[in-house]
Design a protein around this motif. Structure first.
Motif, PDB file in Angstrom:
ATOM      1  N   ALA A 131       0.831  -1.201   0.000  1.00  0.00           N
ATOM      2  CA  ALA A 131       0.000   0.000   0.000  1.00  0.00           C
ATOM      3  C   ALA A 131       0.864   1.249   0.000  1.00  0.00           C
ATOM      4  O   ALA A 131       1.796   1.370   0.786  1.00  0.00           O
ATOM      5  CB  ALA A 131      -0.920   0.004   1.211  1.00  0.00           C
ATOM      6  N   GLU A 132       0.535   2.166  -0.904  1.00  0.00           N
ATOM      7  CA  GLU A 132       1.261   3.425  -0.975  1.00  0.00           C
ATOM      8  C   GLU A 132       0.267   4.545  -1.197  1.00  0.00           C
ATOM      9  O   GLU A 132      -0.724   4.386  -1.895  1.00  0.00           O
ATOM     10  CB  GLU A 132       2.282   3.402  -2.117  1.00  0.00           C
ATOM     11  CG  GLU A 132       3.455   2.501  -1.851  1.00  0.00           C
ATOM     12  CD  GLU A 132       4.508   2.605  -2.938  1.00  0.00           C
ATOM     13  OE1 GLU A 132       4.389   3.474  -3.801  1.00  0.00           O
ATOM     14  OE2 GLU A 132       5.445   1.801  -2.896  1.00  0.00           O
ATOM     15  N   GLY A 133       0.544   5.680  -0.607  1.00  0.00           N
ATOM     16  CA  GLY A 133      -0.342   6.825  -0.747  1.00  0.00           C
ATOM     17  C   GLY A 133      -1.331   6.887   0.397  1.00  0.00           C
ATOM     18  O   GLY A 133      -1.856   5.865   0.841  1.00  0.00           O
ATOM     19  N   ARG A 134      -1.561   8.058   0.889  1.00  0.00           N
ATOM     20  CA  ARG A 134      -2.395   8.272   2.068  1.00  0.00           C
ATOM     21  C   ARG A 134      -3.818   7.741   1.865  1.00  0.00           C
ATOM     22  O   ARG A 134      -4.357   7.055   2.734  1.00  0.00           O
ATOM     23  CB  ARG A 134      -2.397   9.769   2.385  1.00  0.00           C
ATOM     24  CG  ARG A 134      -3.142  10.190   3.588  1.00  0.00           C
ATOM     25  CD  ARG A 134      -2.771   9.512   4.805  1.00  0.00           C
ATOM     26  NE  ARG A 134      -1.904  10.135   5.738  1.00  0.00           N
ATOM     27  CZ  ARG A 134      -1.265   9.394   6.628  1.00  0.00           C
ATOM     28  NH1 ARG A 134      -1.338   8.106   6.607  1.00  0.00           N
ATOM     29  NH2 ARG A 134      -0.541   9.939   7.552  1.00  0.00           N
ATOM     30  N   ASN A 135      -4.429   8.022   0.724  1.00  0.00           N
ATOM     31  CA  ASN A 135      -5.808   7.574   0.510  1.00  0.00           C
ATOM     32  C   ASN A 135      -5.903   6.060   0.379  1.00  0.00           C
ATOM     33  O   ASN A 135      -6.835   5.445   0.896  1.00  0.00           O
ATOM     34  CB  ASN A 135      -6.397   8.249  -0.726  1.00  0.00           C
ATOM     35  CG  ASN A 135      -6.780   9.686  -0.464  1.00  0.00           C
ATOM     36  OD1 ASN A 135      -6.953  10.087   0.679  1.00  0.00           O
ATOM     37  ND2 ASN A 135      -6.899  10.466  -1.511  1.00  0.00           N
ATOM     38  N   LEU A 169      -7.461   0.792   2.375  1.00  0.00           N
ATOM     39  CA  LEU A 169      -7.088  -0.587   2.704  1.00  0.00           C
ATOM     40  C   LEU A 169      -7.283  -0.874   4.185  1.00  0.00           C
ATOM     41  O   LEU A 169      -7.758  -1.944   4.564  1.00  0.00           O
ATOM     42  CB  LEU A 169      -5.634  -0.857   2.292  1.00  0.00           C
ATOM     43  CG  LEU A 169      -5.110  -2.254   2.575  1.00  0.00           C
ATOM     44  CD1 LEU A 169      -5.901  -3.294   1.798  1.00  0.00           C
ATOM     45  CD2 LEU A 169      -3.635  -2.334   2.231  1.00  0.00           C
ATOM     46  N   GLY A 170      -6.942   0.083   5.038  1.00  0.00           N
ATOM     47  CA  GLY A 170      -7.129  -0.110   6.474  1.00  0.00           C
ATOM     48  C   GLY A 170      -8.589  -0.259   6.849  1.00  0.00           C
ATOM     49  O   GLY A 170      -8.956  -1.141   7.633  1.00  0.00           O
ATOM     50  N   PRO A 219     -10.121   5.477  -2.574  1.00  0.00           N
ATOM     51  CA  PRO A 219      -9.975   4.597  -3.748  1.00  0.00           C
ATOM     52  C   PRO A 219      -9.991   3.114  -3.367  1.00  0.00           C
ATOM     53  O   PRO A 219      -8.970   2.542  -3.004  1.00  0.00           O
ATOM     54  CB  PRO A 219      -8.603   4.998  -4.308  1.00  0.00           C
ATOM     55  CG  PRO A 219      -7.825   5.417  -3.105  1.00  0.00           C
ATOM     56  CD  PRO A 219      -8.830   6.041  -2.161  1.00  0.00           C
ATOM     57  N   PHE A 220     -11.146   2.488  -3.480  1.00  0.00           N
ATOM     58  CA  PHE A 220     -11.259   1.066  -3.157  1.00  0.00           C
ATOM     59  C   PHE A 220     -10.990   0.179  -4.365  1.00  0.00           C
ATOM     60  O   PHE A 220     -10.985  -1.041  -4.249  1.00  0.00           O
ATOM     61  CB  PHE A 220     -12.645   0.758  -2.575  1.00  0.00           C
ATOM     62  CG  PHE A 220     -12.856   1.335  -1.209  1.00  0.00           C
ATOM     63  CD1 PHE A 220     -12.309   0.736  -0.101  1.00  0.00           C
ATOM     64  CD2 PHE A 220     -13.580   2.505  -1.043  1.00  0.00           C
ATOM     65  CE1 PHE A 220     -12.481   1.263   1.159  1.00  0.00           C
ATOM     66  CE2 PHE A 220     -13.766   3.044   0.218  1.00  0.00           C
ATOM     67  CZ  PHE A 220     -13.210   2.427   1.316  1.00  0.00           C
ATOM     68  N   ASP A 221     -10.760   0.787  -5.541  1.00  0.00           N
ATOM     69  CA  ASP A 221     -10.445   0.011  -6.739  1.00  0.00           C
ATOM     70  C   ASP A 221      -9.060  -0.594  -6.600  1.00  0.00           C
ATOM     71  O   ASP A 221      -8.118   0.062  -6.183  1.00  0.00           O
ATOM     72  CB  ASP A 221     -10.480   0.903  -7.983  1.00  0.00           C
ATOM     73  CG  ASP A 221     -11.847   1.543  -8.195  1.00  0.00           C
ATOM     74  OD1 ASP A 221     -12.828   0.970  -7.710  1.00  0.00           O
ATOM     75  OD2 ASP A 221     -11.899   2.612  -8.840  1.00  0.00           O
ATOM     76  N   LEU A 233       0.935   4.105  10.395  1.00  0.00           N
ATOM     77  CA  LEU A 233       2.250   4.438  10.936  1.00  0.00           C
ATOM     78  C   LEU A 233       3.372   4.049   9.978  1.00  0.00           C
ATOM     79  O   LEU A 233       4.354   4.781   9.826  1.00  0.00           O
ATOM     80  CB  LEU A 233       2.457   3.757  12.287  1.00  0.00           C
ATOM     81  CG  LEU A 233       1.603   4.254  13.441  1.00  0.00           C
ATOM     82  CD1 LEU A 233       1.823   3.386  14.663  1.00  0.00           C
ATOM     83  CD2 LEU A 233       1.888   5.703  13.740  1.00  0.00           C
ATOM     84  N   PHE A 234       3.219   2.906   9.329  1.00  0.00           N
ATOM     85  CA  PHE A 234       4.243   2.457   8.396  1.00  0.00           C
ATOM     86  C   PHE A 234       4.302   3.358   7.167  1.00  0.00           C
ATOM     87  O   PHE A 234       5.383   3.622   6.633  1.00  0.00           O
ATOM     88  CB  PHE A 234       3.992   1.004   7.993  1.00  0.00           C
ATOM     89  CG  PHE A 234       5.137   0.377   7.275  1.00  0.00           C
ATOM     90  CD1 PHE A 234       6.275   0.003   7.966  1.00  0.00           C
ATOM     91  CD2 PHE A 234       5.095   0.157   5.919  1.00  0.00           C
ATOM     92  CE1 PHE A 234       7.351  -0.569   7.314  1.00  0.00           C
ATOM     93  CE2 PHE A 234       6.164  -0.416   5.259  1.00  0.00           C
ATOM     94  CZ  PHE A 234       7.292  -0.782   5.958  1.00  0.00           C
ATOM     95  N   ASP A 235       3.145   3.847   6.710  1.00  0.00           N
ATOM     96  CA  ASP A 235       3.134   4.774   5.579  1.00  0.00           C
ATOM     97  C   ASP A 235       3.810   6.091   5.954  1.00  0.00           C
ATOM     98  O   ASP A 235       4.575   6.644   5.157  1.00  0.00           O
ATOM     99  CB  ASP A 235       1.709   5.030   5.101  1.00  0.00           C
ATOM    100  CG  ASP A 235       1.684   5.885   3.858  1.00  0.00           C
ATOM    101  OD1 ASP A 235       2.293   5.494   2.849  1.00  0.00           O
ATOM    102  OD2 ASP A 235       1.052   6.963   3.903  1.00  0.00           O
TER     103      ASP A 235
END
Length: 190
Positions: free
Chosen positions: A31-35, A40-41, A99-101, A147-149
């Motif tokens: 996972a990358e990017g704040r949104n 995903l969370g 973005p759930f896609d 936190l990891f992001d």
């Protein structure tokens, strides 16, 4: 009240599924990017809550009375896979800004979702504790993902030696985060 609150805090902070049990590490690194991290969370937390609760109910009301507990994985795996698509559609309608896609492969391949149901069945606790443990595991996953992001964004701006760039520094960061969460071990005494 403490029978619900302690498993919730324990699953979120102390026995974190990603850091204590190394389950669900693949989506953490992908996972990358704040949104996308928050999408995903949220999707993982909801799916862990639903699958953990339904898995516990199916085991207690169907598999244990029929003495078919050896078929747990054959029941829980299709349950988790079949709930991903409808959940993502519902969340996309509820939260159109996230973005759930493209989250489907990360949710289907997340071992943490199946791990929650296995931990709920292993504990032998009641329905309330299973729900609290499932919700706590989902919230803990979301917390570690966020936190990891943040940690990944800080590392990108630093001058890191060439051999450590990319996946090695991410794994080192995840290990250091696991050590930091290990410091919370004495927080809740059961």
């Amino acid at each position: 009240m403490t029978e619900i609150l302690l498993p919730l805090l324990s699953a979120t902070l102390i026995n974190n599924l990603v850091l204590h049990w190394p389950l669900g590490v693949d989506p953490l690194l992908a996972a990358e990017g704040r949104n996308q991290v928050h999408a995903l969370g949220l999707a993982t937390a909801c799916l862990m809550l639903i699958v953990g609760t339904l898995g516990y109910l199916i085991e207690q009301w169907l598999l244990v009375p029929a003495e078919l507990t050896s078929l747990r994985l054959f029941v829980w795996l299709p349950l988790s896979v079949l709930l991903v698509r409808p959940l993502l559609r519902l969340l996309a309608r509820t939260f159109p800004s996230l973005p759930f896609d493209g989250l489907w492969p990360m949710l289907v391949g997340n071992a943490g979702i199946l791990g929650v149901t296995l931990l709920n069945s292993r504990d032998g606790s009641g329905l309330g504790q299973a729900i609290a443990g499932s919700l706590g595991a989902g919230l803990g996953f979301w917390l570690v993902l966020s936190l990891f992001d943040d940690l990944r964004q800080r590392v990108l701006g630093n001058n890191i030696p060439q051999p450590f760039r990319g996946l090695p520094i991410q794994l080192i960061s995840a290990g250091l985060m696991a050590v930091a969460f290990l410091g919370l071990r004495g927080l809740v005494k059961t």
